[in-house]
Design an enzyme around this catalytic site. Structure first.
Site, PDB file in Angstrom:
ATOM      1  N   ASP A 164       0.804  -1.224   0.000  1.00 34.08           N
ATOM      2  CA  ASP A 164       0.000   0.000   0.000  1.00 34.08           C
ATOM      3  C   ASP A 164       0.838   1.276   0.000  1.00 34.08           C
ATOM      4  O   ASP A 164       0.425   2.304  -0.525  1.00 34.08           O
ATOM      5  CB  ASP A 164      -1.000   0.016   1.160  1.00 34.08           C
ATOM      6  CG  ASP A 164      -0.361  -0.261   2.513  1.00 34.08           C
ATOM      7  OD1 ASP A 164       0.830  -0.618   2.550  1.00 34.08           O
ATOM      8  OD2 ASP A 164      -1.066  -0.125   3.538  1.00 34.08           O
ATOM      9  N   GLU A 176       9.791 -10.330  -1.969  1.00 30.48           N
ATOM     10  CA  GLU A 176      10.774  -9.241  -2.070  1.00 30.48           C
ATOM     11  C   GLU A 176      12.212  -9.746  -2.083  1.00 30.48           C
ATOM     12  O   GLU A 176      13.078  -9.122  -2.726  1.00 30.48           O
ATOM     13  CB  GLU A 176      10.582  -8.269  -0.907  1.00 30.48           C
ATOM     14  CG  GLU A 176       9.296  -7.464  -0.969  1.00 30.48           C
ATOM     15  CD  GLU A 176       8.124  -8.137  -0.276  1.00 30.48           C
ATOM     16  OE1 GLU A 176       7.054  -7.509  -0.158  1.00 30.48           O
ATOM     17  OE2 GLU A 176       8.277  -9.316   0.140  1.00 30.48           O
ATOM     18  N   HIS A 183       0.230   0.194  10.637  1.00 32.68           N
ATOM     19  CA  HIS A 183       0.598  -1.165  10.271  1.00 32.68           C
ATOM     20  C   HIS A 183       1.989  -1.155   9.619  1.00 32.68           C
ATOM     21  O   HIS A 183       2.433  -0.139   9.083  1.00 32.68           O
ATOM     22  CB  HIS A 183      -0.429  -1.775   9.319  1.00 32.68           C
ATOM     23  CG  HIS A 183      -0.571  -1.053   8.018  1.00 32.68           C
ATOM     24  ND1 HIS A 183      -1.160   0.194   7.912  1.00 32.68           N
ATOM     25  CD2 HIS A 183      -0.177  -1.383   6.761  1.00 32.68           C
ATOM     26  CE1 HIS A 183      -1.143   0.590   6.647  1.00 32.68           C
ATOM     27  NE2 HIS A 183      -0.548  -0.347   5.916  1.00 32.68           N
ATOM     28  N   HIS A 184       2.670  -2.252   9.663  1.00 31.98           N
ATOM     29  CA  HIS A 184       4.044  -2.427   9.156  1.00 31.98           C
ATOM     30  C   HIS A 184       5.096  -1.743  10.028  1.00 31.98           C
ATOM     31  O   HIS A 184       6.270  -1.728   9.671  1.00 31.98           O
ATOM     32  CB  HIS A 184       4.217  -1.931   7.705  1.00 31.98           C
ATOM     33  CG  HIS A 184       3.366  -2.631   6.701  1.00 31.98           C
ATOM     34  ND1 HIS A 184       2.771  -3.854   6.936  1.00 31.98           N
ATOM     35  CD2 HIS A 184       3.014  -2.291   5.428  1.00 31.98           C
ATOM     36  CE1 HIS A 184       2.083  -4.217   5.860  1.00 31.98           C
ATOM     37  NE2 HIS A 184       2.212  -3.294   4.932  1.00 31.98           N
ATOM     38  N   GLY A 200      27.384 -16.012  -1.077  1.00 28.43           N
ATOM     39  CA  GLY A 200      26.954 -17.398  -1.004  1.00 28.43           C
ATOM     40  C   GLY A 200      25.608 -17.634  -0.351  1.00 28.43           C
ATOM     41  O   GLY A 200      25.474 -18.503   0.511  1.00 28.43           O
ATOM     42  N   ASP A 204      18.904 -29.383  -5.978  1.00 26.90           N
ATOM     43  CA  ASP A 204      17.525 -29.551  -5.532  1.00 26.90           C
ATOM     44  C   ASP A 204      17.265 -28.795  -4.233  1.00 26.90           C
ATOM     45  O   ASP A 204      16.211 -28.168  -4.061  1.00 26.90           O
ATOM     46  CB  ASP A 204      17.178 -31.032  -5.395  1.00 26.90           C
ATOM     47  CG  ASP A 204      18.197 -31.831  -4.573  1.00 26.90           C
ATOM     48  OD1 ASP A 204      19.242 -31.267  -4.211  1.00 26.90           O
ATOM     49  OD2 ASP A 204      17.949 -33.023  -4.326  1.00 26.90           O
ATOM     50  N   ASN A 226      20.446 -34.675  -5.885  1.00 30.13           N
ATOM     51  CA  ASN A 226      21.290 -35.569  -5.083  1.00 30.13           C
ATOM     52  C   ASN A 226      20.783 -35.670  -3.649  1.00 30.13           C
ATOM     53  O   ASN A 226      21.550 -35.866  -2.714  1.00 30.13           O
ATOM     54  CB  ASN A 226      22.757 -35.129  -5.129  1.00 30.13           C
ATOM     55  CG  ASN A 226      22.926 -33.638  -4.881  1.00 30.13           C
ATOM     56  OD1 ASN A 226      22.047 -32.997  -4.301  1.00 30.13           O
ATOM     57  ND2 ASN A 226      24.033 -33.080  -5.319  1.00 30.13           N
ATOM     58  N   GLY A 280      19.545 -33.597  -1.409  1.00 31.19           N
ATOM     59  CA  GLY A 280      19.818 -32.702  -0.292  1.00 31.19           C
ATOM     60  C   GLY A 280      20.922 -31.700  -0.536  1.00 31.19           C
ATOM     61  O   GLY A 280      21.286 -31.400  -1.675  1.00 31.19           O
ATOM     62  N   GLU A 325      26.908 -28.768   2.013  1.00 28.47           N
ATOM     63  CA  GLU A 325      26.868 -28.876   3.469  1.00 28.47           C
ATOM     64  C   GLU A 325      27.284 -30.273   3.941  1.00 28.47           C
ATOM     65  O   GLU A 325      27.976 -30.425   4.949  1.00 28.47           O
ATOM     66  CB  GLU A 325      25.465 -28.542   3.994  1.00 28.47           C
ATOM     67  CG  GLU A 325      25.178 -27.042   4.065  1.00 28.47           C
ATOM     68  CD  GLU A 325      24.793 -26.441   2.729  1.00 28.47           C
ATOM     69  OE1 GLU A 325      24.719 -27.198   1.727  1.00 28.47           O
ATOM     70  OE2 GLU A 325      24.571 -25.217   2.663  1.00 28.47           O
TER      71      GLU A 325
END
Length: 598
Positions: free
Chosen positions: A58, A81, A146-147, A445, A475, A502, A504, A508
């Protein structure tokens, strides 16, 4: 450049621009008025912006009316956003000499975008973040709107933005609007960093003089001090003579960000020095250049390249950015005594730092002095780096096979986007054709960046009449920002999307927790994604799953697939634990460093 020096230079630039503006206003009796909204859009038009990303709210919708009605700038509504900020980042990386623009609403919208803006700051990408805010009366009286946070701190979000943008402008009156808009845009394009602009609802239609628009914004960096610059040139030439001309040029990210690609190319043509690139500098120099030798990543570099770079008697580093993943976890074996570093706002000659001596001005003069060494440098052998597709005994798609194979699929002018992590490490070693563009967020990253960024990348590539846009992602990464596929389909963009399945988070797993459940993800029916996200009738897209080398090769050799006439998704089934060579080497180094910290 330190903060005080940067602020002083910014003020000098602002005053110079104001002086030029006053001259034009004095000479021009035209009293044309323009709304503040149109003034912003006219400046963006002058910067070759044709797409603005964001989400309606708004407090920003009065400004969005002006964007939608603009004849040459298109509103690209995104699903959230954060994705809009990522898309603006990708747009700016590909559309050099322009900027990315994201528009959000006050509070909730701008905070959603803040991670994307932080990434642009980290990686030096020029992005303008425009925030539609409450009216000037509300900003002064601070009602419980608001916000807001409900405690009257209407400046809380601006304070957050100050941490991740190089300049901010909070417009509160129409008299200051044009000068403030010009100031932050100048900072954005000269420093290649994001900037932040608030636009109160009640000022969007306020009219201001249009005369300032006749003075274009300056892109030029501050001039070098002539005496210091000549001294630096003399010092460099002395080191070149001492090195017996055994020089290697190492090109990095800031050569791209600070617009010295042409100057670097002139240097290479006139000197014939061997040239290598860092991961963040990939495609800054054509990888088909006759003097190009490959990617240098510290200790995880291919041995032949590593030896040639580290044995050079002198390294001329251009636009260096020595982050962990960009340097092979800080494993450069290049002593400062053998190094000259050219940066946007300073020069390093061995241990001596020369603030204010920027490479944009310095490089052409250095090239002229170094050109006399062309004949000797041209005799130095630079073996062309290539990565052959290996012959493997099974039909399973391995990383060792996949990346060299897709390298054969690339064409001139392709724009190749790689997600941070597995895809980035996989494609890093792959030579790319002339005039191709490589885009990746190696330093910051942020997982998921690549998919949303591809929206902006593809729009910029279309503007510049480049080739295909090709995205490589995992994925796990894609699940974070997958919604923007619908926006790509809506705007008739046709990227080729390779999703490495793969099971996952591969990077990591190899950094920590190889068999931990937190590195697993829920599997998706990937071939159904395009018809779910935008292509309801199934006529604008096509999806594939490849489970082995035979299926992969058949697809890559298919002319219709390669033509990229429609948006396409390829699910690539890979082993859960397989990983690219460079990623494994980097993970091993990371584990070693972590163990030493305990």
């Amino acid at each position: 450049m330190d903060t005080a020096a940067r602020e002083l230079q910014a003020e000098i630039n602002r005053l110079h621009h104001e002086l030029q503006t006053l001259k034009v206003q004095h000479q021009n009796e035209d009293d044309e008025l323009i709304t503040i909204s149109d003034y912003i859009l006219k400046r963006l038009e002058q910067l070759s912006v044709t797409s603005i990303f964001g989400v309606p709210g708004d407090f920003n919708m009065p400004f969005l009316d002006f964007i939608e009605d603009h004849p040459t700038i298109e509103w690209i509504g995104t699903c959230n956003e954060l994705n809009a900020a990522y898309a603006a980042d990708g747009y700016a990386r590909v559309k050099e000499h322009s900027i990315g623009v994201v528009v959000t609403t006050f509070g909730v919208g701008e905070l959603s975008a803040i991670n994307g803006i932080a990434g642009a700051f980290s990686e030096m990408v020029p992005v303008l973040h425009i925030v539609g805010v409450p009216s000037t009366t509300q900003l002064k009286n601070k009602p419980m709107l608001h916000h807001t946070l409900g405690n009257g701190r209407f400046d809380a979000y601006t304070k957050a933005a100050e941490q991740i943008t190089i300049a901010q402008a909070m417009i509160m009156t129409k008299t200051q609007a044009a000068a403030e808009i010009d100031r932050i845009l100048t900072e954005c394009i000269t420093h290649a960093r994001p900037v932040y602009l608030t636009l109160p609802m009640d000022l969007t239609t306020e009219k201001i003089p249009a005369k300032r628009l006749k003075v274009e914004l300056s892109r030029s960096p501050p001039p070098n001090d002539t005496d210091v610059e000549n001294y630096v040139l003399d010092e460099i030439m002395e080191l070149v003579d001492d090195s017996q001309q055994e020089i290697v040029v190492l090109v990095d990210a800031c050569a791209i960000r600070h617009d010295v690609r042409q100057e670097v190319n002139d240097l290479l043509v006139k000197t014939q020095f061997p040239v290598y690139a860092t991961p963040m500098g990939k495609t800054a120099v054509s990888e088909e250049h006759e003097r190009y030798g490959g990617i240098y990543i510290g200790s995880i570099t291919h041995p032949a390249i590593k030896e040639r770079v580290e044995s050079a008697k002198l390294i001329l580093s251009i636009g260096g950015l020595k982050s962990d993943f960009n340097t092979g976890m800080f494993t450069y074996r290049i002593p400062a005594t053998h190094t000259i570093e050219l940066h946007s706002d300073h020069t390093l000659v061995r241990y001596a730092k020369f603030p204010g001596i920027g490479m944009k001005s310095l490089l052409p003069k250095l090239t002229e002095r170094l050109s006399k060494y062309r004949e000797g440098a041209s005799r130095i052998l630079v073996p062309r780096y290539k990565l052959d597709v290996p012959k493997e005994s099974d039909d399973k798609i391995s990383h060792a096979y996949f990346w060299p194979r897709v390298g054969k699929f690339f064409r001139k002018q392709d724009v190749i986007v790689a997600e941070t992590g597995t895809s980035n490490f996989g494609v890093m070693d792959i030579p790319m054709p002339d005039s191709s563009v490589f885009v990746s967020q190696i330093f910051y990253g942020s997982i998921g960046w690549a998919t949303a960024s591809t929206l902006g990348v593809a729009l910029a590539a279309r503007d510049k009449c480049l080739g295909r846009t090709i995205l490589f992602t995992g994925d796990g990464s894609m699940q974070l920002t997958v919604q923007e596929i619908s926006t790509m389909t809506h705007h008739k963009l046709t990227p080729i999307i390779f999703v490495l399945n793969n099971k996952g988070y591969n990077i990591e797993r190899h950094l920590h927790g190889l068999d931990r459940k937190y590195n697993d993800i829920a599997d998706w029916k990937w071939p159904s994604l395009l018809t779910t996200l935008g292509d309801i009738e199934g006529k604008m897209s096509k999806s594939y799953t490849v489970r082995n080398k035979s299926e992969l090769n058949k697809l890559l050799d298919d002319r219709e697939f390669a033509s990229a006439g429609k948006i396409q998704l390829v699910e690539v089934i890979m082993d859960k634990y397989d990983t690219p060579r460079a990623l494994q080497a980097s993970a091993d180094l990371t584990a070693k460093i972590a163990a030493e910290q305990l």
